[in-house]
Scaffold this motif. Sequence first.
Motif, mmCIF file in Angstrom:
data_model
loop_
_atom_site.group_PDB
_atom_site.id
_atom_site.type_symbol
_atom_site.label_atom_id
_atom_site.label_comp_id
_atom_site.label_asym_id
_atom_site.label_seq_id
_atom_site.Cartn_x
_atom_site.Cartn_y
_atom_site.Cartn_z
ATOM 1 N N GLN A 13 0.838 -1.202 0.000
ATOM 2 C CA GLN A 13 0.000 0.000 0.000
ATOM 3 C C GLN A 13 0.871 1.250 0.000
ATOM 4 O O GLN A 13 2.026 1.233 0.445
ATOM 5 C CB GLN A 13 -0.900 -0.001 1.225
ATOM 6 C CG GLN A 13 -2.024 -1.035 1.176
ATOM 7 C CD GLN A 13 -2.999 -0.877 2.325
ATOM 8 O OE1 GLN A 13 -2.634 -0.404 3.398
ATOM 9 N NE2 GLN A 13 -4.236 -1.300 2.108
ATOM 10 N N ALA A 14 0.316 2.323 -0.493
ATOM 11 C CA ALA A 14 1.018 3.599 -0.485
ATOM 12 C C ALA A 14 1.458 3.941 0.935
ATOM 13 O O ALA A 14 0.697 3.744 1.894
ATOM 14 C CB ALA A 14 0.112 4.696 -1.038
ATOM 15 N N GLY A 15 2.679 4.425 1.058
ATOM 16 C CA GLY A 15 3.251 4.723 2.354
ATOM 17 C C GLY A 15 4.039 3.582 2.945
ATOM 18 O O GLY A 15 4.753 3.764 3.948
ATOM 19 N N LEU A 81 18.064 -2.444 -2.219
ATOM 20 C CA LEU A 81 17.401 -1.166 -2.412
ATOM 21 C C LEU A 81 16.257 -1.110 -1.405
ATOM 22 O O LEU A 81 15.240 -1.796 -1.571
ATOM 23 C CB LEU A 81 16.861 -1.010 -3.832
ATOM 24 C CG LEU A 81 16.237 0.356 -4.129
ATOM 25 C CD1 LEU A 81 17.304 1.455 -4.123
ATOM 26 C CD2 LEU A 81 15.496 0.343 -5.465
ATOM 27 N N GLN A 82 16.441 -0.338 -0.364
ATOM 28 C CA GLN A 82 15.400 -0.133 0.632
ATOM 29 C C GLN A 82 14.496 0.987 0.165
ATOM 30 O O GLN A 82 14.964 2.106 -0.068
ATOM 31 C CB GLN A 82 16.012 0.209 1.987
ATOM 32 C CG GLN A 82 14.991 0.476 3.084
ATOM 33 C CD GLN A 82 14.194 -0.759 3.459
ATOM 34 O OE1 GLN A 82 14.755 -1.850 3.589
ATOM 35 N NE2 GLN A 82 12.895 -0.597 3.632
ATOM 36 N N MET A 83 13.222 0.684 0.015
ATOM 37 C CA MET A 83 12.271 1.656 -0.508
ATOM 38 C C MET A 83 11.228 1.963 0.562
ATOM 39 O O MET A 83 10.477 1.064 0.968
ATOM 40 C CB MET A 83 11.595 1.123 -1.773
ATOM 41 C CG MET A 83 12.574 0.676 -2.849
ATOM 42 S SD MET A 83 11.774 0.243 -4.407
ATOM 43 C CE MET A 83 10.791 -1.159 -3.890
ATOM 44 N N ASN A 84 11.185 3.186 0.997
ATOM 45 C CA ASN A 84 10.232 3.628 2.010
ATOM 46 C C ASN A 84 9.294 4.678 1.428
ATOM 47 O O ASN A 84 9.566 5.260 0.374
ATOM 48 C CB ASN A 84 10.970 4.212 3.215
ATOM 49 C CG ASN A 84 11.872 3.211 3.893
ATOM 50 O OD1 ASN A 84 11.589 2.008 3.944
ATOM 51 N ND2 ASN A 84 12.982 3.696 4.441
ATOM 52 N N SER A 85 8.201 4.915 2.124
ATOM 53 C CA SER A 85 7.232 5.934 1.702
ATOM 54 C C SER A 85 6.847 5.752 0.237
ATOM 55 O O SER A 85 6.842 6.707 -0.545
ATOM 56 C CB SER A 85 7.798 7.343 1.935
ATOM 57 O OG SER A 85 8.141 7.539 3.281
ATOM 58 N N LEU A 86 6.523 4.545 -0.117
ATOM 59 C CA LEU A 86 6.222 4.237 -1.512
ATOM 60 C C LEU A 86 4.954 4.932 -1.977
ATOM 61 O O LEU A 86 4.001 5.120 -1.206
ATOM 62 C CB LEU A 86 6.117 2.730 -1.701
ATOM 63 C CG LEU A 86 7.462 1.999 -1.732
ATOM 64 C CD1 LEU A 86 7.282 0.506 -1.492
ATOM 65 C CD2 LEU A 86 8.175 2.253 -3.048
ATOM 66 N N LYS A 87 4.962 5.285 -3.253
ATOM 67 C CA LYS A 87 3.845 5.979 -3.887
ATOM 68 C C LYS A 87 3.331 5.140 -5.052
ATOM 69 O O LYS A 87 4.088 4.352 -5.633
ATOM 70 C CB LYS A 87 4.302 7.343 -4.398
ATOM 71 C CG LYS A 87 4.971 8.222 -3.373
ATOM 72 C CD LYS A 87 5.517 9.489 -4.016
ATOM 73 C CE LYS A 87 6.250 10.362 -3.000
ATOM 74 N NZ LYS A 87 6.795 11.589 -3.629
ATOM 75 N N PRO A 88 2.088 5.324 -5.430
ATOM 76 C CA PRO A 88 1.579 4.567 -6.589
ATOM 77 C C PRO A 88 2.434 4.764 -7.842
ATOM 78 O O PRO A 88 2.592 3.824 -8.636
ATOM 79 C CB PRO A 88 0.168 5.138 -6.775
ATOM 80 C CG PRO A 88 -0.238 5.543 -5.394
ATOM 81 C CD PRO A 88 1.027 6.082 -4.765
ATOM 82 N N GLU A 89 3.022 5.939 -8.009
ATOM 83 C CA GLU A 89 3.854 6.189 -9.185
ATOM 84 C C GLU A 89 5.188 5.453 -9.138
ATOM 85 O O GLU A 89 5.944 5.486 -10.105
ATOM 86 C CB GLU A 89 4.087 7.694 -9.379
ATOM 87 C CG GLU A 89 4.585 8.427 -8.152
ATOM 88 C CD GLU A 89 3.464 9.075 -7.359
ATOM 89 O OE1 GLU A 89 2.390 8.448 -7.181
ATOM 90 O OE2 GLU A 89 3.662 10.235 -6.916
ATOM 91 N N ASP A 90 5.487 4.780 -8.030
ATOM 92 C CA ASP A 90 6.675 3.945 -7.962
ATOM 93 C C ASP A 90 6.431 2.564 -8.563
ATOM 94 O O ASP A 90 7.370 1.765 -8.678
ATOM 95 C CB ASP A 90 7.143 3.774 -6.506
ATOM 96 C CG ASP A 90 7.655 5.064 -5.892
ATOM 97 O OD1 ASP A 90 7.342 5.321 -4.710
ATOM 98 O OD2 ASP A 90 8.360 5.816 -6.586
#
Length: 121
Positions: A13-15, A81-90
């Motif tokens: 989910q986003a975030g 690759l640690q990805m935080n605060s993910l957005k739908p555009e990611d």
Amino acid sequence: QVQLVESGGGLVQAGGSLRLSCAASGRTFRSYAVAWFRQAPGKEREFVAAISWSGGDRYYADFVKGRFTISRDNVKNTVLLQMNSLKPEDTAVYSCAAGRLWGHPFLGDYWGQGTQVTVSS
């Protein structure tokens, strides 16, 4: 010769957060810089982040600064690759690449097949 295999993608989910892994085979992996790229449907592949062979230098695309972190473990032949605060555009297929040269733009000599990341709103 370097072979790269990505893992860690999925639906979030986003975030939320995900951690992608790029596992490499080959004794010379530590001699290569490594980068992550992504490609969303209908769009061109774009650079995300890169790390030098020693891990001492890194650079990021502006759109991920402060959210994504690239790191490497040359003993385990792995780049994360640690990805935080993910957005739908990611949302995209994320691929790692290994290159002999360090610089920007990053030139990959070897590429993995990619892992799908989907971020729901």
